[in-house]
Design a protein around this motif. Sequence first.
Motif, mmCIF file in Angstrom:
data_model
loop_
_atom_site.group_PDB
_atom_site.id
_atom_site.type_symbol
_atom_site.label_atom_id
_atom_site.label_comp_id
_atom_site.label_asym_id
_atom_site.label_seq_id
_atom_site.Cartn_x
_atom_site.Cartn_y
_atom_site.Cartn_z
ATOM 1 N N UNK A 218 18.732 -4.744 -3.757
ATOM 2 C CA UNK A 218 19.321 -4.299 -5.257
ATOM 3 C C UNK A 218 19.132 -2.984 -5.708
ATOM 4 N N UNK A 219 19.751 -2.608 -7.145
ATOM 5 C CA UNK A 219 21.038 -3.101 -7.501
ATOM 6 C C UNK A 219 21.982 -2.359 -6.373
ATOM 7 N N UNK A 220 23.006 -2.844 -7.160
ATOM 8 C CA UNK A 220 24.729 -2.812 -6.703
ATOM 9 C C UNK A 220 24.633 -1.137 -6.600
ATOM 10 N N UNK A 221 25.123 -0.753 -5.633
ATOM 11 C CA UNK A 221 25.506 0.671 -5.773
ATOM 12 C C UNK A 221 24.665 2.021 -5.408
ATOM 13 N N UNK A 222 23.544 1.767 -5.028
ATOM 14 C CA UNK A 222 22.739 3.138 -6.015
ATOM 15 C C UNK A 222 21.215 1.890 -4.646
ATOM 16 N N UNK A 223 20.124 3.325 -4.820
ATOM 17 C CA UNK A 223 18.682 2.216 -4.067
ATOM 18 C C UNK A 223 17.492 3.257 -5.147
ATOM 19 N N UNK A 224 16.694 2.459 -5.515
ATOM 20 C CA UNK A 224 15.884 2.938 -7.024
ATOM 21 C C UNK A 224 14.619 3.745 -6.086
ATOM 22 N N UNK A 225 14.584 4.571 -6.826
ATOM 23 C CA UNK A 225 13.335 5.695 -5.877
ATOM 24 C C UNK A 225 12.378 4.785 -5.813
ATOM 25 N N UNK A 226 11.802 5.036 -5.151
ATOM 26 C CA UNK A 226 9.884 4.795 -4.782
ATOM 27 C C UNK A 226 9.933 4.828 -5.536
ATOM 28 N N UNK A 227 9.831 5.766 -6.177
ATOM 29 C CA UNK A 227 7.927 5.686 -7.716
ATOM 30 C C UNK A 227 8.580 4.505 -8.609
ATOM 31 N N UNK A 228 10.012 4.014 -8.708
ATOM 32 C CA UNK A 228 10.193 2.669 -9.670
ATOM 33 C C UNK A 228 9.615 2.277 -9.239
ATOM 34 N N UNK B 232 0.838 -1.243 0.329
ATOM 35 C CA UNK B 232 0.025 0.859 0.202
ATOM 36 C C UNK B 232 0.663 1.330 0.364
ATOM 37 N N UNK B 233 2.509 0.928 0.387
ATOM 38 C CA UNK B 233 2.865 2.286 0.666
ATOM 39 C C UNK B 233 3.371 2.548 -0.639
ATOM 40 N N UNK B 234 4.056 1.319 -2.058
ATOM 41 C CA UNK B 234 4.662 1.995 -2.213
ATOM 42 C C UNK B 234 3.968 2.317 -3.375
ATOM 43 N N UNK B 235 2.309 2.223 -3.501
ATOM 44 C CA UNK B 235 1.273 2.037 -4.113
ATOM 45 C C UNK B 235 1.068 4.103 -4.274
ATOM 46 N N UNK B 236 0.657 4.278 -2.853
ATOM 47 C CA UNK B 236 0.125 5.704 -2.410
ATOM 48 C C UNK B 236 2.027 6.463 -2.789
ATOM 49 N N UNK B 237 2.939 6.208 -2.854
ATOM 50 C CA UNK B 237 3.927 6.736 -3.424
ATOM 51 C C UNK B 237 4.035 6.743 -5.034
ATOM 52 N N UNK B 238 4.046 6.157 -5.772
ATOM 53 C CA UNK B 238 3.676 5.640 -7.491
ATOM 54 C C UNK B 238 2.136 7.603 -7.659
ATOM 55 N N UNK B 239 1.329 7.404 -7.000
ATOM 56 C CA UNK B 239 1.020 8.331 -6.823
ATOM 57 C C UNK B 239 0.786 9.383 -6.841
ATOM 58 N N UNK B 240 1.714 10.287 -5.545
ATOM 59 C CA UNK B 240 2.005 11.087 -5.185
ATOM 60 C C UNK B 240 3.055 11.383 -5.952
ATOM 61 N N UNK B 241 4.143 10.569 -6.511
ATOM 62 C CA UNK B 241 5.320 11.578 -7.284
ATOM 63 C C UNK B 241 5.080 11.443 -8.894
ATOM 64 N N UNK B 242 3.875 10.327 -9.322
ATOM 65 C CA UNK B 242 3.966 10.385 -10.826
ATOM 66 C C UNK B 242 3.145 11.674 -10.878
ATOM 67 N N UNK B 243 1.852 11.497 -9.935
ATOM 68 C CA UNK B 243 0.550 12.759 -10.653
ATOM 69 C C UNK B 243 0.005 12.276 -11.027
ATOM 70 N N UNK B 244 -0.514 10.956 -11.214
ATOM 71 C CA UNK B 244 -1.001 10.026 -12.587
ATOM 72 C C UNK B 244 -1.777 9.151 -11.654
ATOM 73 N N UNK B 245 -3.210 8.349 -11.594
ATOM 74 C CA UNK B 245 -3.632 7.223 -11.557
ATOM 75 C C UNK B 245 -2.947 6.066 -11.328
ATOM 76 N N UNK B 246 -3.185 4.973 -9.526
ATOM 77 C CA UNK B 246 -2.154 3.944 -10.002
ATOM 78 C C UNK B 246 -2.871 3.147 -10.605
ATOM 79 N N UNK B 247 -4.556 3.979 -11.440
ATOM 80 C CA UNK B 247 -4.807 2.194 -11.823
ATOM 81 C C UNK B 247 -4.305 2.937 -13.708
ATOM 82 N N UNK B 248 -3.783 3.320 -14.112
ATOM 83 C CA UNK B 248 -3.606 3.338 -15.218
ATOM 84 C C UNK B 248 -2.534 2.103 -15.879
ATOM 85 N N UNK B 249 -2.544 1.470 -16.667
ATOM 86 C CA UNK B 249 -2.014 0.754 -16.884
ATOM 87 C C UNK B 249 -0.551 1.059 -16.835
ATOM 88 N N UNK B 250 0.092 -0.267 -16.745
ATOM 89 C CA UNK B 250 1.724 -0.158 -17.103
ATOM 90 C C UNK B 250 1.742 -0.619 -18.380
#
Length: 218
Positions: A91-101, A4-22
């Motif tokens: 992963x990935x080595x040497x860094x962390x993916x953004x929450x939105x990714x 639930x947290x990551x779906x909320x992050x995607x909604x906030x950071x992208x400014x679009x609905x999480x129900x849009x198909x990826x």
Amino acid sequence: MKKSYYFFVLFVLSGTSVFAQVDYATQIQTIFNANCTSCHGGTSGVILTDYSSTMASVGSQYGTNVVIAGDADGSPLVDKIEPSPDHGSRMPQGGVLPDSSIALIRQWISEGANEVVTSNEQEDLIADGFQLIGNYPNPFNPSTQIRFEVPVSTRYTITVYSVHGQLLSEQVGNANPGLVRATLNMAKNPSGIYIYRVNAQVNGIDQLIGTGRMTLIK
């Protein structure tokens, strides 16, 4: 809770609905290309260079495919990119993916880990005559034709991305019903692989027709 947290992050950071198909090619593969394929781009082990390799890859420590369609929480791929994985280091080595990714990858897997958008609306439109045929020639230099079919008079947009997800160009046009041949000139771009996306404006709604890959060779 984590899901639930990551779906909320995607909604906030992208400014679009999480129900849009990826869309895999322009949203998921670009994340892998920018962050993962330098290590996972070989001929064995976990390979994330394209859709087929990603779906066929098995995590040896987990004993199952790294992507389990429809089950983000059970997919080793998700476990490895989130904090405190069950096996090995994050992963990935040497860094962390953004929450939105991370949220986008989760959503893609939860939707069924499809290569193309499979919403009911998209299926209905394809059945009614919207179809991406592809581009020809491919490879090309410096021009190619993007070919697609539309059942009604349509305004369309062709968007071109680098394999790292960078938006390079947009081409807008109008099409009559039938086969459309839209010429794309990439004389100003270097040799390489590019991703294109074709959208149609249907009843005021932007609708994906399809995505494809093309190779420019100079």
